[in-house]
Design an enzyme around this catalytic site. Sequence first.
Site, short mmCIF file in Angstrom:
data_model
loop_
_atom_site.label_atom_id
_atom_site.label_comp_id
_atom_site.label_asym_id
_atom_site.label_seq_id
_atom_site.Cartn_x
_atom_site.Cartn_y
_atom_site.Cartn_z
N THR A 40 42.38 32.29 39.34
CA THR A 40 43.01 32.03 40.64
C THR A 40 44.50 31.83 40.47
OG1 THR A 40 40.98 31.02 41.47
CG2 THR A 40 43.02 30.51 42.65
N HIS A 43 46.14 35.10 40.26
CA HIS A 43 46.31 35.71 41.59
C HIS A 43 47.56 35.15 42.26
CE1 HIS A 43 42.62 38.06 41.93
NE2 HIS A 43 41.94 37.04 41.43
#
Length: 341
Positions: A40, A43
């Site tokens: 994450t 990202h």
Amino acid sequence: MKALSKLKAEKGIWLVDAPKPEMGHNDLLIKIKKTAICGTDMHIYNWDEWSQKTIPVPMVVGHEYVGEVVDIGQEVRGFNIGDRVSGEGHITCGHCRNCRAGRTHLCRNTSGVGVNREGSFAEYLVIPAFNAFKIPDDISDDLASIFDPFGNAVHTALSFDLVGEDVLITGAGPIGIMAAAVCRHVGARHVVITDVNEYRLELARKMGATRAVNVAQENLKDVMKELGMTEGFDVGLEMSGVPSAFRAMLDTMNHGGKIAMLGIPGGEMAIDWSKVIFKGLVIKGIYGREMFETWYKMASLIQSGLDISPIITHHYKIDDFQKGFDAMGSGQSGKVILSWD
């Protein structure tokens, strides 16, 4: 305090001087010792479409950590100064139906540490005491710092009975690899993991996968024959979010098989639903960790001999954070640890 912040709406992350977070009556103030970089976080670093829609800028990010309690809210019970803790990154509301029924991992109002609120890539973090988990003395800081993703692996893997079962895991990221180790530890027969990244497949072999299959070079059905499998996989753990991988899983599941899905597809995903129907497959979505059953199981698994330490491949001081993000972005790493001491 030092912190890593998503300072600008563009690719990158920045080391900044940020104010120490303020705490409330029900909170803990945690001095961070080690953090780990999550997919994450990559990202967010790359500022992809999801991040642009989700992440407020500027904000301190990160949600995988271990630290020490240095201050305690006046309403908090059960914690002491000096306690070593990690914490559940999903902050729940406490008043929706699922929260009130004890199913807090299904809270419809979940707020994510380092996603929707200030995160753990900092010298100090504030979280509700409810979300903190005391780390047993015989579990290292390195392992405690990856309890968040380890919890994803444990929650997914233990969704179904694994004893004597044949398991297919699609996606050899760190969570998929740790899930393979969990499956073997609790008594699965064959644990087959697929990917196209040879570095990560080799890590999976070290962590106990029966076979780590590069699907760009090997046929999964041939591997099943080599293992003496005459029917299909009993349990599937989808960790990749890749449509072709999920379709291969549906093709090779046994009738009555059970699938737990953690991988997030990049968009809508078309499958042949007749295979789900005629095989009588069960598909379960997985989000986060069960609070706090998964956390207790994580500690118990490690204390009973499960070794997930090979998944940690890189260590850096926080001032060298860029090297850590570069290692994660290369695809030639497992978990990357950043030290704040």
